[in-house]
Scaffold this active site. Structure first.
Site, PDB file in Angstrom:
ATOM      1  N   ASN A 185      40.252  48.501  51.118  1.00  0.00           N
ATOM      2  CA  ASN A 185      41.272  47.852  50.292  1.00  0.00           C
ATOM      3  C   ASN A 185      41.096  48.204  48.819  1.00  0.00           C
ATOM      4  O   ASN A 185      41.789  47.667  47.962  1.00  0.00           O
ATOM      5  CB  ASN A 185      41.186  46.332  50.495  1.00  0.00           C
TER       6      ASN A 185
ATOM      7  N   LYS B  70      35.811  40.486  45.912  1.00  0.00           N
ATOM      8  CA  LYS B  70      35.548  41.590  46.856  1.00  0.00           C
ATOM      9  C   LYS B  70      35.300  42.909  46.145  1.00  0.00           C
ATOM     10  O   LYS B  70      34.332  43.616  46.426  1.00  0.00           O
ATOM     11  CB  LYS B  70      36.740  41.762  47.817  1.00  0.00           C
TER      12      LYS B  70
ATOM     13  N   HIS C 260      47.762  33.809  50.168  1.00  0.00           N
ATOM     14  CA  HIS C 260      48.598  34.437  51.197  1.00  0.00           C
ATOM     15  C   HIS C 260      49.181  33.415  52.182  1.00  0.00           C
ATOM     16  O   HIS C 260      49.408  33.742  53.352  1.00  0.00           O
ATOM     17  CB  HIS C 260      47.803  35.505  51.962  1.00  0.00           C
TER      18      HIS C 260
END
Length: 444
Positions: A145, A122, A190
């Site tokens: 982010n 990302k 996650h």
């Protein structure tokens, strides 16, 4: 900023006083809104700033069960907090609207947005997209982010916003509209936060809601939306997709359908994963009609990001790469696949907290490309069980020393942990810095 006038009489609670939470508080105060501030910690970071700049704000620090969250009209929550936390879930069930700072940004913003999520890559993709747009002459902002919090970006008059968005941020975002949006890839990560791997994937896919152009990875079907969208779809991939790699006159090119755009050596950084990241950027920015000349200039000046397959040094004919940002299995596979040029030519250092992820997908890559797997940290033994070529060490210094002993000229030593760093370090950056320091210390 009309939306802020609409909520000025609402009881707003900012939940979580970390970097994001404090940024939300500052933003609201600057527009005449006085939120209640809540944090589960008795002495959260940012408390000193509140004492000095907003001592009259209503605050609650400590047990969330006694924070009266149900009395709020709106909760603006930090992404580090799970919506399943009992006190938060209770507020949601009682009808309290819970949003994140990205959702607040979306309700205010009127400018074009390029939105990026994915398990890996990302930051590289949004940074390269930012550089390309800037080179093309746009007044462009980068945040989310990475770098600047989204609400802070609203203080300037930008032409375009390029946003990196995590699944946690997407979980509290419903109104974001974008010119183009992508899920770069999906791999297990996650899983300590989500009920299942599919729930994590579904969270990522919500980025396509409100997108005018959907960009998918043709090599990863998990990035494709399962719902029917009216927005056009553009794909990228190594050998398939509208944007792909193609051979032409003995060289590899970035290609769009049958059009050879630029040779891959136009990109200043090496590695197949960086070529794929570039293809993703080209697909994302296709609505902006960027010229090949602009791409050539931007790609030639892009040196990549620290801790992401970062070249550290070449010592005794051995190259050392720091990919400490490879905090999950997918990222480690990408790094191994990208940097290996033969059979068993890599020495990989891995370890940390795997957060319950399945490590088995690493096995074929370890078997084919890795000469030695050097492990340390909380889940070192789980990693060691993947191959007979594994070795246990206690810390980074031991790992680098052992890697040097195993390596021969032409080999690559790669830090690609496949795990989070929280068992031994404050963050992946500190882990990467430790690796770099240990590698460079070997010269002495």
């Amino acid at each position: 900023m009309q939306y802020l006038n609409e909520i000025k009489n609402k009881q707003i609670t900012v939940l979580g006083l970390g970097v994001t939470g404090l940024g939300i508080v500052r933003f609201l105060l600057s527009h005449g809104l006085s939120p209640k501030v809540v944090d589960s910690r008795a002495n959260p970071p940012g408390i000193e700033w509140l004492s000095n700049h907003a001592p009259s704000l209503n605050t609650h620090f400590g047990n969330l069960d006694t924070a009266d969250l149900n009395c709020s009209d709106m909760i603006i929550i930090s992404p580090g907090l799970s919506l399943k936390t009992p006190a938060i879930a209770s507020a949601i069930n009682s009808g309290v609207e819970v949003i994140g700072d990205v959702e607040l940004f979306a309700r205010i913003n009127t400018k074009p947005v390029v939105a990026v999520t994915g398990s890996n890559g990302k930051s590289t993709v949004v940074t390269l997209a930012y550089e390309v747009l800037k080179t093309a002459g746009f007044n462009v902002a980068l945040g989310g982010n990475i770098g600047t919090a989204v609400l802070d970006l609203l203080s300037d008059d930008f032409d375009i916003y390029v946003l990196e968005l995590s699944s946690f941020q997407l979980d509290t975002t419903t109104s974001l509209e974008s010119v183009s949006a992508t899920v770069l890839n999906v791999s297990e990560d996650h899983l300590d936060r989500y009920d299942s791997y599919q729930a994590y994937i579904d969270s990522k896919l919500t980025i396509y809601n409100g997108a005018e152009c959907i960009v998918v990875n043709e090599d990863d079907k998990q990035t494709h939306p399962v719902s029917t969208y009216s927005a056009p779809k553009i794909s990228f991939g190594a050998s398939q997709g509208e944007y792909h790699l193609a051979e032409h006159n003995g060289s590899t090119y970035f290609a769009a359908k049958d059009d050879m755009l630029l040779p891959v050596n136009s990109l200043a950084v090496m590695g197949k994963h960086n070529y794929l990241n570039t293809l993703a950027v080209m697909a994302l920015l296709s609505p902006f009609n960027i010229s090949n000349e602009v791409y050539k200039k931007a790609l030639g000046h892009f040196n990549g990001l620290a801790h992401r397959c970062q070249f550290v040094a070449q010592l005794g004919g051995v190259k050392y790469f720091n990919d400490s940002k490879a905090t999950n299995v997918g990222a480690t596979i990408a790094a191994i696949d990208s940097l290996s040029t033969g059979i068993e030519d890599l020495i990989v250092i891995a370890g940390g907290d795997a957060k319950g992820a399945d490590l088995n997908p690493l096995k074929p890559y370890l078997k084919k490309h890795v000469k030695a797997l050097i492990c340390f940290g909380k889940d070192a033994k789980d990693l060691m069980a993947l191959t007979s070529k594994s070795h246990l060490t206690q810390n980074m210094s031991e790992a680098v020393t052992l890697a040097k002993q195993f390596s021969l000229p032409g080999n690559v030593v790669l830090l690609a942990p496949a795990c989070a760093s929280i068992d031994m370090y404050n963050n992946y950056m500190q882990r990467g810095d430790d690796f770099v320091a240990c590698v460079l210390a070997e010269q002495v």
